[in-house]
Scaffold this motif. Sequence first.
Motif, PDB file in Angstrom:
ATOM      1  N   THR A 171       2.807   4.155   7.635  1.00 45.18           N
ATOM      2  CA  THR A 171       2.909   5.597   7.006  1.00 45.18           C
ATOM      3  C   THR A 171       1.982   5.267   5.746  1.00 45.18           C
ATOM      4  OG1 THR A 171       4.643   3.676   5.914  1.00 45.18           O
ATOM      5  CG2 THR A 171       5.122   5.876   7.406  1.00 45.18           C
ATOM      6  N   VAL A 172       1.768   4.293   5.220  1.00 39.82           N
ATOM      7  CA  VAL A 172       0.607   3.938   4.436  1.00 39.82           C
ATOM      8  C   VAL A 172      -0.308   4.237   4.865  1.00 39.82           C
ATOM      9  CG1 VAL A 172      -0.325   1.988   2.973  1.00 39.82           C
ATOM     10  CG2 VAL A 172       2.020   2.664   2.874  1.00 39.82           C
ATOM     11  N   LYS A 220      -1.387   6.118   7.083  1.00 39.74           N
ATOM     12  CA  LYS A 220      -1.107   7.236   7.292  1.00 39.74           C
ATOM     13  C   LYS A 220      -1.597   8.927   6.345  1.00 39.74           C
ATOM     14  CE  LYS A 220       0.893  11.536   9.790  1.00 39.74           C
ATOM     15  NZ  LYS A 220       1.784  11.793  10.645  1.00 39.74           N
ATOM     16  N   LYS A 221      -1.057   7.755   5.084  1.00 42.82           N
ATOM     17  CA  LYS A 221      -0.945   8.895   3.776  1.00 42.82           C
ATOM     18  C   LYS A 221      -2.413   9.080   3.377  1.00 42.82           C
ATOM     19  CE  LYS A 221       1.662   9.442  -0.533  1.00 42.82           C
ATOM     20  NZ  LYS A 221       2.291   9.020  -1.226  1.00 42.82           N
ATOM     21  N   ASN A 222      -2.843   7.385   3.337  1.00 43.29           N
ATOM     22  CA  ASN A 222      -4.327   7.536   2.706  1.00 43.29           C
ATOM     23  C   ASN A 222      -4.532   8.327   4.201  1.00 43.29           C
ATOM     24  OD1 ASN A 222      -2.559   5.613   1.050  1.00 43.29           O
ATOM     25  ND2 ASN A 222      -4.085   3.952   1.694  1.00 43.29           N
ATOM     26  N   ASP A 273      -4.488  11.061   5.236  1.00 42.58           N
ATOM     27  CA  ASP A 273      -4.220  12.225   4.647  1.00 42.58           C
ATOM     28  C   ASP A 273      -5.199  12.755   3.699  1.00 42.58           C
ATOM     29  OD1 ASP A 273      -2.997  13.278   7.457  1.00 42.58           O
ATOM     30  OD2 ASP A 273      -1.212  12.399   6.162  1.00 42.58           O
ATOM     31  N   GLU A 274      -4.714  12.141   2.712  1.00 37.74           N
ATOM     32  CA  GLU A 274      -5.725  11.824   1.294  1.00 37.74           C
ATOM     33  C   GLU A 274      -6.765  11.948   1.100  1.00 37.74           C
ATOM     34  OE1 GLU A 274      -4.167   8.568  -1.377  1.00 37.74           O
ATOM     35  OE2 GLU A 274      -2.312  10.212  -1.600  1.00 37.74           O
ATOM     36  N   LYS A 300      -8.566  15.256   2.995  1.00 35.19           N
ATOM     37  CA  LYS A 300      -8.336  16.017   2.170  1.00 35.19           C
ATOM     38  C   LYS A 300      -9.217  16.260   1.231  1.00 35.19           C
ATOM     39  CE  LYS A 300      -4.816  18.093  -1.323  1.00 35.19           C
ATOM     40  NZ  LYS A 300      -3.219  17.320  -2.103  1.00 35.19           N
TER      41      LYS A 300
END
Length: 102
Positions: free
Chosen positions: A55-56, A58-60, A62-63, A66
């Motif tokens: 999850t970490v 994936k979030k990184n 995505d950021e 972006k």
Amino acid sequence: MAQGKMKVKSKAPPSSKKVVSKKGNAFSKRKNAPIQSKKHKFQESAKLKQAVSKTVNKKNEDEIRKLVYEGQKNLSQAQQAVVEHHKRQPTSNQAGGSSSSK
């Protein structure tokens, strides 16, 4: 008719029998064991660590995506108007409905 003594099987004296004490197993499994094995505990913690790292990561990712693609998106005029509206809107909301004391 037979005459004479009846033959009787001789019995061994009770002390001559070897007494074997049967020892139980070192570990006996119960069907509904309340304590799980050590291996299961380590597997559980490994699964949790893997889920957190996924999850970490994936979030990184995505950021980062972006940030990279922020200026490269081709938006229609209507979409650009919506983005501009949302950029202006939070500044006007903070002045009126803010509960923080300055």
